[in-house]
Motif scaffolding. Structure first.
Motif, PDB file in Angstrom:
ATOM      1  N   MET A 288      13.518  -3.395   2.781  1.00  0.00           N
ATOM      2  CA  MET A 288      11.883  -3.151   3.424  1.00  0.00           C
ATOM      3  C   MET A 288      11.142  -2.881   1.711  1.00  0.00           C
ATOM      4  O   MET A 288      11.052  -1.804   1.265  1.00  0.00           O
ATOM      5  N   THR A 289      10.064  -3.812   1.618  1.00  0.00           N
ATOM      6  CA  THR A 289       9.271  -3.524   0.562  1.00  0.00           C
ATOM      7  C   THR A 289       7.853  -3.421   1.209  1.00  0.00           C
ATOM      8  O   THR A 289       7.337  -4.160   1.850  1.00  0.00           O
ATOM      9  N   SER A 290       7.277  -2.200   0.600  1.00  0.00           N
ATOM     10  CA  SER A 290       6.081  -1.777   1.397  1.00  0.00           C
ATOM     11  C   SER A 290       4.830  -1.908   0.321  1.00  0.00           C
ATOM     12  O   SER A 290       5.116  -1.768  -0.959  1.00  0.00           O
ATOM     13  N   LEU A 291       3.658  -2.647   0.962  1.00  0.00           N
ATOM     14  CA  LEU A 291       2.671  -2.902  -0.092  1.00  0.00           C
ATOM     15  C   LEU A 291       1.535  -2.055   0.511  1.00  0.00           C
ATOM     16  O   LEU A 291       1.247  -2.046   1.455  1.00  0.00           O
ATOM     17  N   PRO A 292       1.120  -1.004  -0.175  1.00  0.00           N
ATOM     18  CA  PRO A 292      -0.089  -0.060   0.151  1.00  0.00           C
ATOM     19  C   PRO A 292      -1.319  -0.508   0.685  1.00  0.00           C
ATOM     20  O   PRO A 292      -1.650  -1.667  -0.038  1.00  0.00           O
ATOM     21  N   ARG A 293      -1.638  -0.089   1.669  1.00  0.00           N
ATOM     22  CA  ARG A 293      -2.981  -0.658   2.424  1.00  0.00           C
ATOM     23  C   ARG A 293      -4.261  -0.832   1.651  1.00  0.00           C
ATOM     24  O   ARG A 293      -4.794  -1.714   1.633  1.00  0.00           O
ATOM     25  N   ASP A 294      -4.282   0.142   0.394  1.00  0.00           N
ATOM     26  CA  ASP A 294      -5.323  -0.132  -0.368  1.00  0.00           C
ATOM     27  C   ASP A 294      -5.301  -0.953  -1.590  1.00  0.00           C
ATOM     28  O   ASP A 294      -5.980  -0.955  -2.536  1.00  0.00           O
ATOM     29  N   LEU A 295      -4.094  -1.664  -1.776  1.00  0.00           N
ATOM     30  CA  LEU A 295      -3.885  -2.439  -2.702  1.00  0.00           C
ATOM     31  C   LEU A 295      -5.103  -3.383  -2.933  1.00  0.00           C
ATOM     32  O   LEU A 295      -5.638  -4.124  -2.184  1.00  0.00           O
ATOM     33  N   TYR A 296      -5.431  -3.684  -4.213  1.00  0.00           N
ATOM     34  CA  TYR A 296      -6.525  -4.552  -4.639  1.00  0.00           C
ATOM     35  C   TYR A 296      -5.968  -5.906  -4.899  1.00  0.00           C
ATOM     36  O   TYR A 296      -5.258  -6.120  -5.768  1.00  0.00           O
ATOM     37  N   VAL A 297      -6.445  -6.870  -3.902  1.00  0.00           N
ATOM     38  CA  VAL A 297      -5.795  -8.099  -4.049  1.00  0.00           C
ATOM     39  C   VAL A 297      -6.944  -9.290  -4.039  1.00  0.00           C
ATOM     40  O   VAL A 297      -7.882  -8.840  -3.581  1.00  0.00           O
TER      41      VAL A 297
END
Length: 567
Positions: A288-297
């Protein structure tokens, strides 16, 4: 012995008369026998047609059920000679008939469920509201006549224009005051510059998280008018795109996208949960690899989606406003991976599923206790094991303000909730809650994974009963304040570390290759040894409005204070 005594002893003792079985009971027993036989036959037909259980399990179980049913029917109709036994067998047949009826109902519902969750809706609903402050005297659409209405066209120009046209068609004359940013719009609204505002409903949660007076936006305002319109859903994810031949033999990756909304899934909303689940059915490994919701992309837009700001810089959570396809393609480009399938859920999904399995158990480490969850005001968690029902499980998965690590701890909680839910579903206790669970699944999620693949995976689980090994990884970064084009404003974001992006890609590939993700070295936790992702090559979104995010030409922090930009 006297003759009289002999006559007395030879006298026959009269036998008790056997109570006659009423014709009604005989007919009822026969009717129930026919009904039971028909229902068990249809149930067996449905089970084989469903193709969800392995034949090595299904055939023995079905054979035993049919044999017992036939024995009961034969005994009830041809062997019962006494009224008591006839009544008992009739009641037993009634119970069997009822049970087979419920069995058919749930299997039929399960068949429809597969069709429902795998047939993605081809329409997306958009809701544009006219908001007025409570106590302002504006209670309905007629009160808008002659008033000043604020708006930000960049926050869904098509929808706002539709709402303006609807008002005009109803002879409502208004004066509009256009702002450049959401912050400017709210400042003007709360300070009397405009009487009401027109805004896409998806931005309500953004406002809530801005802090200060805006936290209670939903309580302080009311929607006095709403325009609803529908657009075609993106078809960029073709049926054959990225799919594996068999999910019981080939490793694959699923994107779980959790919308920050309740109710129907036919509306786009922010993607508050972004988790890649990489499954290798051969090694029984789940990463399970989580990406924070606030990640700047940098956003990658699906084909056919209008108004999506391609290659612009925004929070990952806001890609959900353009559909799960936008979130999927953005993550694929960010990590250089392939996502094979997507699963989309929302708040209602998690609450209903957790309640359907009678709650889940999570272990809270020392120092991570929470008295009351900020997300919905429910009871928090204590150190050690905690049993969470639906609403508390949702609050636990959403909480971030109670933790020093904020969003980083939240994604760990989300991984914990998902693992606990999977373990509960795979446990024997699910047999007791199967009916409730099937009911809860209806409308709980949607996926582009074919129904036959889902069924094959369930067959694999029943046949093999594998012991899954769960592994976890969370992408980390540095908190900053950057310009986001979707809001047309500055916001608190997380700029990812390059080392964590690379590690996520390598760990996913390791699991796909049959290895453990733990074979990949963990990145350093020392920020001085890490490199921030360079986003300078993408759109210079800070110059969209002449180099300032404020229409007043002032530093936005000087104008509103830091709390305004915490969303």
């Amino acid at each position: 012995m006297s003759k009289k005594q002999i006559q007395t002893n030879s006298r026959k003792v009269p036998r008790k008369k056997r109570r006659r079985i009423s014709p009604f009971l005989v007919i009822l027993c026969f009717i129930l026998s026919i009904a039971s036989l028909a229902l068990v036959g249809y149930l067996v037909f449905q089970l084989f047609q469903l193709d969800m259980f392995p034949l090595t399990l299904l055939i023995p179980v079905v054979s035993v059920v049919i044999l017992l049913t036939l024995m009961i029917i034969l005994f009830a109709n041809f062997k019962c000679r006494r009224k008591v036994s006839k009544v008992f067998m009739t009641l037993l047949l009634a119970a069997l008939t009822t049970g087979y009826g419920f069995g058919n109902y749930y299997v039929y519902g399960l068949t429809n469920l597969f069709n429902e969750v795998t047939n993605l809706t081809d329409k997306i609903a958009h809701r544009i509201n006219v908001y007025a402050l409570n106590g302002s005297g504006i209670e309905d659409i007629e009160d808008l006549d002659g008033q000043t209405v604020g708006l930000v066209l960049s926050l869904n120009e098509e929808g706002i224009q539709r709402c303006l046209n609807d008002l005009e068609s109803q002879d409502i004359s208004i004066e509009t005051n256009e702002y450049y940013t959401l912050s400017d719009l709210l400042y003007g609204f709360y300070n009397g510059q405009v009487d009401s505002i027109i805004l896409d409903e998806t931005y309500e949660n953004d406002i809530h998280e801005m802090g200060g007076d805006y936290t209670n936006f939903g309580v302080a305002t009311q929607s006095i008018y709403q325009t609803v319109y529908y657009t075609e859903r993106s078809t960029s994810q073709d049926e054959s795109l990225n799919r594996v031949s068999s999910i019981v033999t080939d490793p694959f990756t699923v994107l779980i996208s959790g919308n920050d909304s309740y109710g129907s899934l036919n509306e786009n909303s922010r993607s508050d949960v972004n988790m890649l689940v990489t499954i290798n059915p051969t090694t029984h490994t789940v990463l399970m690899t989580s990406l924070p919701r606030d990640l700047y992309v940098s956003i990658t837009c699906p084909s056919g989606v209008q108004a999506c700001p391609e290659d612009s810089l925004n929070k990952l959570t806001h890609t959900g406003q353009y559909g799960v396809e936008a979130t999927d393609e953005t993550i694929e480009n960010l990590l250089g991976i392939t996502v094979n399938y997507t699963v989309r859920v929302n708040f209602s999904s998690l609450v209903n599923l957790v309640d359907a399995v009678d709650g889940i158990d999570v272990y809270v480490e020392e120092g991570l206790e929470v008295d009351t969850f900020y997300a919905n005001g429910t009871e928090g968690v204590k150190e050690g094991w905690n049993h969470l029902e639906g609403e508390r499980a949702l609050a636990y998965a959403r909480e971030r303000y109670a933790y020093v690590d904020g969003d980083a701890q939240r994604v760990k909680n989300q991984q914990q909730v998902l693992e606990a839910l999977i373990n509960k579903i795979a446990s024997p206790s699910m047999l007791l809650n199967f009916g409730d669970f099937i009911d809860a699944l209806g409308g709980a999620f949607e996926t582009n994974m074919p129904a036959d693949q889902i069924r094959s995976f369930i067959r694999y689980e029943f046949a093999m009963m594998p012991e899954w090994k769960f592994e976890n990884f969370t992408i980390s970064g540095s908190v900053s304040t950057e310009f986001c084009t979707i809001q047309g404003d500055y916001a608190s974001v997380m700029i990812p570390y390059v080392e964590y992006l690379d590690a996520a890609t390598e760990k996913i590939q390791a699991v796909l290759d049959g290895e453990s993700s733990e074979s990949i070295e963990e990145p350093s936790t020392d920020p001085y040894q890490l490199t921030l992702w360079d986003f300078s090559e993408y759109s210079d979104t800070g110059d969209v409005y002449g180099g300032s995010a404020s229409i007043y030409g002032q530093d936005p922090y000087a104008l509103y204070g830091d709390t305004t930009y915490g969303y």
